[in-house]
Motif scaffolding. Structure first.
Motif, PDB file in Angstrom:
ATOM      1  N   ASN A  93       0.818  -1.219   0.000  1.00 35.89           N
ATOM      2  CA  ASN A  93       0.000   0.000   0.000  1.00 35.89           C
ATOM      3  C   ASN A  93       0.846   1.260   0.000  1.00 35.89           C
ATOM      4  OD1 ASN A  93      -2.671  -0.999  -0.120  1.00 35.89           O
ATOM      5  ND2 ASN A  93      -2.525  -1.613   2.018  1.00 35.89           N
ATOM      6  N   ARG A  97       3.926   2.231  -6.203  1.00 30.00           N
ATOM      7  CA  ARG A  97       4.487   2.874  -7.398  1.00 30.00           C
ATOM      8  C   ARG A  97       5.898   2.378  -7.719  1.00 30.00           C
ATOM      9  NH1 ARG A  97       2.623   8.029  -4.861  1.00 30.00           N
ATOM     10  NH2 ARG A  97       0.548   8.338  -5.654  1.00 30.00           N
ATOM     11  N   LYS A 136      -2.773  -0.833  -7.723  1.00 30.68           N
ATOM     12  CA  LYS A 136      -2.427   0.063  -8.824  1.00 30.68           C
ATOM     13  C   LYS A 136      -3.658   0.430  -9.655  1.00 30.68           C
ATOM     14  CE  LYS A 136       2.376  -1.428  -9.293  1.00 30.68           C
ATOM     15  NZ  LYS A 136       3.426  -1.868 -10.210  1.00 30.68           N
ATOM     16  N   THR A 138      -6.825   0.392  -8.658  1.00 30.12           N
ATOM     17  CA  THR A 138      -7.688   1.244  -7.832  1.00 30.12           C
ATOM     18  C   THR A 138      -7.193   2.691  -7.850  1.00 30.12           C
ATOM     19  OG1 THR A 138      -8.274  -0.620  -6.414  1.00 30.12           O
ATOM     20  CG2 THR A 138      -8.620   1.584  -5.498  1.00 30.12           C
ATOM     21  N   TYR A 139      -5.888   2.862  -7.743  1.00 30.32           N
ATOM     22  CA  TYR A 139      -5.314   4.211  -7.780  1.00 30.32           C
ATOM     23  C   TYR A 139      -5.524   4.837  -9.161  1.00 30.32           C
ATOM     24  CZ  TYR A 139      -2.059   8.060  -7.107  1.00 30.32           C
ATOM     25  OH  TYR A 139      -1.497   9.309  -7.011  1.00 30.32           O
ATOM     26  N   THR A 142      -9.018   6.068  -9.589  1.00 32.40           N
ATOM     27  CA  THR A 142      -9.206   7.345  -8.885  1.00 32.40           C
ATOM     28  C   THR A 142      -8.688   8.500  -9.729  1.00 32.40           C
ATOM     29  OG1 THR A 142      -9.023   6.245  -6.749  1.00 32.40           O
ATOM     30  CG2 THR A 142      -8.652   8.616  -6.764  1.00 32.40           C
ATOM     31  N   SER A 158       0.631   5.454 -11.504  1.00 32.95           N
ATOM     32  CA  SER A 158       0.049   4.299 -10.809  1.00 32.95           C
ATOM     33  C   SER A 158       1.054   3.183 -10.591  1.00 32.95           C
ATOM     34  CB  SER A 158      -1.147   3.759 -11.607  1.00 32.95           C
ATOM     35  OG  SER A 158      -2.130   4.757 -11.736  1.00 32.95           O
TER      36      SER A 158
END
Length: 185
Positions: A93, A97, A136, A138-139, A142, A158
């Motif tokens: 988490n 990156r 990744k 999910t980010y 967003t 990401s």
């Protein structure tokens, strides 16, 4: 409570018996380390073992706690795999990156990639790689939903190494391409 004999305690060590964790501890004279009966470390020779009723007694006799089974924890049952999984999840988490391979994660956790993969999948139902991909994606979702960044910029922000990998992983997890996802918003 029944007093255990030396043979019963030795048998518990050989069998890595969790039921007797907290009932007694054993120290290995050659290493000056003490453990729980359930410790998965290599079995010592019986002549090198001393038995203790509590961690303080072992510490007072000059033994230090095992880093594997952590006998100095207050709880009577310690599950090292749960700590490994939680530390791995926290690491993923916080470093999604920069983390690209199972080897990266395993190195950070100080375990082999085989052990990490097997343990992680056993406890979470998925591999660390799939878990990392989900973070990744999910980010990226967003960023797609809340920014006007170009897809390639979102890809690299990401944590993906290439646009083709980004598209492939994104579609596998969401069922649509990044652009299609953005258009549905």
């Amino acid at each position: 409570m029944k007093i255990l004999t030396k043979d019963e305690m030795w048998s518990a060590i050989i069998q890595c018996d969790r039921a007797l964790d907290g009932v007694f501890f054993y120290g290995v004279k050659t290493t000056s380390i003490f453990c729980r009966p359930s410790c998965k470390s290599k079995n010592p020779k019986l002549e090198n073992v001393r038995f203790f009723s509590n961690p303080e007694d072992a510490l007072n006799h000059g033994f230090r706690p095992c880093k594997r089974c952590k006998p100095d924890f207050n709880n009577s049952v310690y599950h090292p795999s749960e700590e490994l999984i939680q530390n791995s999840i926290d690491f993923l988490n916080n470093n999604f990156r920069d983390c690209h391979t199972l080897e990266d994660i395993a190195k950070a956790m100080n375990v082999s990639r085989f052990h990490l993969n097997r343990t992680f999948k056993k406890h979470t139902g998925q591999t660390p790689r799939i878990y990392l991909e989900m973070i990744k994606v999910t980010y990226a979702k967003t960023l797609l939903e809340n920014t006007s960044l170009k897809t390639i910029d979102i890809c690299y922000q990401s944590g993906f190494n290439s646009l083709s990998t980004f598209y492939s992983v994104f579609k596998r997890h969401t069922g649509e391409s990044p652009q299609k996802h953005r258009n549905h918003i």
